[in-house]
Write a protein that holds these residues in place. Structure first.
Motif, PDB file in Angstrom:
ATOM      1  N   GLY A  53       0.794  -1.235   0.000  1.00 22.32           N
ATOM      2  CA  GLY A  53       0.000   0.000   0.000  1.00 22.32           C
ATOM      3  C   GLY A  53       0.820   1.275   0.000  1.00 22.32           C
ATOM      4  O   GLY A  53       0.289   2.364   0.216  1.00 22.32           O
ATOM      5  N   ALA A  54       2.137   1.138  -0.242  1.00 21.16           N
ATOM      6  CA  ALA A  54       3.030   2.298  -0.094  1.00 21.16           C
ATOM      7  C   ALA A  54       3.011   3.225  -1.294  1.00 21.16           C
ATOM      8  O   ALA A  54       2.805   2.795  -2.426  1.00 21.16           O
ATOM      9  CB  ALA A  54       4.449   1.811   0.172  1.00 21.16           C
ATOM     10  N   ASP A  55       3.191   4.522  -1.026  1.00 21.49           N
ATOM     11  CA  ASP A  55       3.297   5.517  -2.088  1.00 21.49           C
ATOM     12  C   ASP A  55       4.757   5.765  -2.462  1.00 21.49           C
ATOM     13  O   ASP A  55       5.086   6.036  -3.599  1.00 21.49           O
ATOM     14  CB  ASP A  55       2.691   6.845  -1.645  1.00 21.49           C
ATOM     15  N   ARG A  56       5.627   5.756  -1.437  1.00 25.10           N
ATOM     16  CA  ARG A  56       7.055   5.871  -1.719  1.00 25.10           C
ATOM     17  C   ARG A  56       7.831   4.894  -0.841  1.00 25.10           C
ATOM     18  O   ARG A  56       7.318   4.403   0.158  1.00 25.10           O
ATOM     19  CB  ARG A  56       7.667   7.238  -1.475  1.00 25.10           C
ATOM     20  N   ALA A  57       9.082   4.673  -1.254  1.00 21.21           N
ATOM     21  CA  ALA A  57       9.911   3.720  -0.520  1.00 21.21           C
ATOM     22  C   ALA A  57      11.255   4.338  -0.167  1.00 21.21           C
ATOM     23  O   ALA A  57      11.813   5.128  -0.927  1.00 21.21           O
ATOM     24  CB  ALA A  57      10.130   2.461  -1.354  1.00 21.21           C
ATOM     25  N   VAL A  58      11.724   3.988   1.022  1.00 16.65           N
ATOM     26  CA  VAL A  58      13.054   4.372   1.468  1.00 16.65           C
ATOM     27  C   VAL A  58      13.849   3.078   1.645  1.00 16.65           C
ATOM     28  O   VAL A  58      13.343   2.125   2.235  1.00 16.65           O
ATOM     29  CB  VAL A  58      12.970   5.138   2.811  1.00 16.65           C
ATOM     30  N   VAL A  59      15.056   3.037   1.090  1.00 16.32           N
ATOM     31  CA  VAL A  59      15.903   1.857   1.237  1.00 16.32           C
ATOM     32  C   VAL A  59      17.059   2.209   2.172  1.00 16.32           C
ATOM     33  O   VAL A  59      17.754   3.188   1.960  1.00 16.32           O
ATOM     34  CB  VAL A  59      16.458   1.401  -0.137  1.00 16.32           C
ATOM     35  N   VAL A  60      17.205   1.400   3.235  1.00 17.03           N
ATOM     36  CA  VAL A  60      18.298   1.632   4.189  1.00 17.03           C
ATOM     37  C   VAL A  60      19.407   0.634   3.906  1.00 17.03           C
ATOM     38  O   VAL A  60      19.153  -0.547   3.693  1.00 17.03           O
ATOM     39  CB  VAL A  60      17.802   1.443   5.646  1.00 17.03           C
ATOM     40  N   THR A  61      20.648   1.123   3.884  1.00 18.68           N
ATOM     41  CA  THR A  61      21.777   0.211   3.759  1.00 18.68           C
ATOM     42  C   THR A  61      22.897   0.686   4.675  1.00 18.68           C
ATOM     43  O   THR A  61      22.849   1.799   5.191  1.00 18.68           O
ATOM     44  CB  THR A  61      22.277   0.117   2.296  1.00 18.68           C
ATOM     45  N   THR A  62      23.875  -0.193   4.907  1.00 24.00           N
ATOM     46  CA  THR A  62      25.097   0.228   5.586  1.00 24.00           C
ATOM     47  C   THR A  62      26.215   0.111   4.555  1.00 24.00           C
ATOM     48  O   THR A  62      26.011  -0.493   3.506  1.00 24.00           O
ATOM     49  CB  THR A  62      25.401  -0.683   6.795  1.00 24.00           C
ATOM     50  N   PRO A  63      27.398   0.666   4.833  1.00 26.95           N
ATOM     51  CA  PRO A  63      28.447   0.616   3.808  1.00 26.95           C
ATOM     52  C   PRO A  63      29.154  -0.735   3.740  1.00 26.95           C
ATOM     53  O   PRO A  63      30.347  -0.787   3.546  1.00 26.95           O
ATOM     54  CB  PRO A  63      29.428   1.709   4.260  1.00 26.95           C
ATOM     55  N   GLU A  64      28.426  -1.814   3.894  1.00 23.38           N
ATOM     56  CA  GLU A  64      29.033  -3.145   3.793  1.00 23.38           C
ATOM     57  C   GLU A  64      28.542  -3.834   2.530  1.00 23.38           C
ATOM     58  O   GLU A  64      27.411  -3.627   2.108  1.00 23.38           O
ATOM     59  CB  GLU A  64      28.620  -3.999   4.989  1.00 23.38           C
ATOM     60  N   MET A  65      29.386  -4.701   1.984  1.00 26.26           N
ATOM     61  CA  MET A  65      29.043  -5.371   0.731  1.00 26.26           C
ATOM     62  C   MET A  65      27.705  -6.087   0.786  1.00 26.26           C
ATOM     63  O   MET A  65      26.889  -5.964  -0.113  1.00 26.26           O
ATOM     64  CB  MET A  65      30.118  -6.411   0.397  1.00 26.26           C
ATOM     65  N   SER A  66      27.509  -6.862   1.862  1.00 25.92           N
ATOM     66  CA  SER A  66      26.295  -7.675   1.925  1.00 25.92           C
ATOM     67  C   SER A  66      25.045  -6.795   1.966  1.00 25.92           C
ATOM     68  O   SER A  66      24.041  -7.103   1.319  1.00 25.92           O
ATOM     69  CB  SER A  66      26.350  -8.594   3.142  1.00 25.92           C
ATOM     70  N   ALA A  67      25.106  -5.701   2.707  1.00 24.49           N
ATOM     71  CA  ALA A  67      23.939  -4.819   2.803  1.00 24.49           C
ATOM     72  C   ALA A  67      23.671  -4.105   1.476  1.00 24.49           C
ATOM     73  O   ALA A  67      22.520  -3.967   1.056  1.00 24.49           O
ATOM     74  CB  ALA A  67      24.148  -3.803   3.918  1.00 24.49           C
ATOM     75  N   VAL A  68      24.742  -3.680   0.801  1.00 27.52           N
ATOM     76  CA  VAL A  68      24.580  -2.969  -0.467  1.00 27.52           C
ATOM     77  C   VAL A  68      24.038  -3.924  -1.534  1.00 27.52           C
ATOM     78  O   VAL A  68      23.162  -3.570  -2.324  1.00 27.52           O
ATOM     79  CB  VAL A  68      25.919  -2.339  -0.930  1.00 27.52           C
ATOM     80  N   ARG A  69      24.531  -5.140  -1.512  1.00 27.88           N
ATOM     81  CA  ARG A  69      24.049  -6.120  -2.476  1.00 27.88           C
ATOM     82  C   ARG A  69      22.548  -6.363  -2.296  1.00 27.88           C
ATOM     83  O   ARG A  69      21.785  -6.381  -3.264  1.00 27.88           O
ATOM     84  CB  ARG A  69      24.809  -7.434  -2.302  1.00 27.88           C
ATOM     85  N   ASP A  70      22.134  -6.542  -1.038  1.00 31.29           N
ATOM     86  CA  ASP A  70      20.719  -6.779  -0.773  1.00 31.29           C
ATOM     87  C   ASP A  70      19.874  -5.551  -1.114  1.00 31.29           C
ATOM     88  O   ASP A  70      18.753  -5.673  -1.600  1.00 31.29           O
ATOM     89  CB  ASP A  70      20.509  -7.175   0.694  1.00 31.29           C
ATOM     90  N   ALA A  71      20.448  -4.376  -0.865  1.00 34.20           N
ATOM     91  CA  ALA A  71      19.733  -3.139  -1.215  1.00 34.20           C
ATOM     92  C   ALA A  71      19.484  -3.096  -2.717  1.00 34.20           C
ATOM     93  O   ALA A  71      18.410  -2.708  -3.176  1.00 34.20           O
ATOM     94  CB  ALA A  71      20.535  -1.916  -0.771  1.00 34.20           C
ATOM     95  N   ASP A  72      20.461  -3.531  -3.493  1.00 33.03           N
ATOM     96  CA  ASP A  72      20.320  -3.535  -4.947  1.00 33.03           C
ATOM     97  C   ASP A  72      19.161  -4.437  -5.384  1.00 33.03           C
ATOM     98  O   ASP A  72      18.370  -4.096  -6.260  1.00 33.03           O
ATOM     99  CB  ASP A  72      21.617  -4.009  -5.599  1.00 33.03           C
TER     100      ASP A  72
END
Lengths: 264, 94
Positions: A134-153
């Motif tokens: 039901g969302a109108d916009r999305a915010v993606v949170v990541t940390t500067p680690e490879m695993s988090a950035v990969r999942d964010a992608d």
């Protein structure tokens, strides 16, 4: 008519719940009527971060399944009149809610509130699909680690596939010292890789743990660096143009030495 | 930190810093993630390509390269296949 913003990340433990709590509180401080919705069914935590764990009577599943009315399940915040929490169910599983029910709930929340901040569970399964429905916009949170950035992608791809285009990025837990010595990806590196717009950067800060211990979001702490970062992010969500926080570290011995020998 | 690394850092060189390693590794892993294709699948694709192309020409299989390349959010399949010899016109055969 309000707006529904989902806070997501893919990987767990990068700060979705902390971000949700701080954005919601920040928007409430700014005078908006806000509801925080915890969709992490079975692993609820937004109540604890907000310090409202003792007040829960009904939860989101009670609302979507018609056990109670929305108004009965909403918990009013201790500090702000215009801030509410809709807690997740702790004893049911993620399939207890359907995307269709979430769409209906979001539509109802938009009638009542200026902002509904949805705290999404980790992962890309049913819980994620529910949270973004039901969302109108999305915010993606990541940390500067490879695993988090990969999942964010991966999450960005899934959001775009679900027609939640232009998600905005929050880079959490940046450690300026490590960035400076080249052992942590910086803002530019991550933006280059993910190719989405930046909503803000939050430095690693012990005060987050302290504020969570107390159940008081860091955005209210005017001495906390992370609090300042969240205040700026809140203003950006409201559409203001705000400069990024200065995360530079003071010159170390190494820099002085290098300068002395004329290497920089 | 090895001595070489230490000296490099003293000189302000960043090539050995771990963030550059992370960036490069991420870039590669994301190409595959975004194209949702695994290295195994890429190998199979390569074998199939060789099979098909060999019907028409002799190619240098060892120096043949098949890779996914990435530009912003787009991924392209780039193949570099050296041709050794053309076969005779296929349709006139037998």
């Amino acid at each position: 008519m309000g707006e529904v913003i989902v806070v997501t990340s893919g990987k767990g433990g990068v700060g979705k719940t902390t971000t949700s709590a701080n954005l919601g509180t920040g928007l409430a401080v700014a005078g908006h009527k806000v509801v925080l919705v915890d969709t992490d069914i079975g692993l609820r935590n937004l109540d604890v971060v907000m310090g409202l764990e003792n007040r829960i009577v009904y939860d989101i599943v009670d609302v979507t399944s018609g056990n109670c009315r929305l108004r009965q399940a909403l918990i009013k915040d201790k500090r702000f009149e215009n801030l509410f929490l809709l807690p997740a169910a702790q004893t049911k599983d993620k399939n207890a809610v359907t995307p269709e029910q979430m769409r209906e709930l979001s539509a109802e929340l938009k009638q009542e509130f200026d902002y509904a901040i949805i705290d999404c569970p980790a992962g890309i399964e049913q819980g994620f699909k529910n949270a973004i429905a039901g969302a109108d916009r999305a915010v993606v949170v990541t940390t500067p680690e490879m695993s988090a950035v990969r999942d964010a992608d991966r999450i960005i791809g899934l959001l775009e596939a679900a027609e939640l285009s232009n998600p905005k990025l929050i880079i959490n837990r940046i450690r300026p010292q490590m960035v400076k010595r080249g052992d942590m990806m910086d803002m530019a590196d991550i933006l280059d890789i993910l190719a989405i717009e930046l909503l803000g950067v939050v430095p690693e800060d012990e005060s987050i743990i302290i504020s969570t211990n107390k159940g008081e979001p860091a955005v209210m702490d005017h001495n906390a660096k992370a609090g300042e970062a969240y205040r700026r992010i809140t203003r950006r969500i409201r559409g203001e143009q705000v400069a990024l926080m200065n995360l530079d570290v003071p010159e170390g011995l190494m820099d002085k030495l290098r300068k002395l020998v004329g290497l920089r | 930190m090895s001595l070489l690394e230490f000296v490099n850092r003293m000189l302000g060189k960043e090539s050995t810093s771990s963030k550059n390693i992370a960036k490069e590794r991420l870039r590669l892993v994301l190409v595959h993630d975004r194209a949702s294709i695994s290295p195994q699948m890429l190998n199979k694709l390569k074998e199939d390509l060789i099979k098909v192309i060999s019907n028409y020409m002799d190619i240098d299989e060892d120096s043949m390269e098949v890779n996914l390349s990435q530009d912003d959010r787009e991924v392209a399949l780039v193949a570099n296949i050296p041709v050794m010899k053309m076969k005779r016109d296929y349709s006139t055969k037998g």
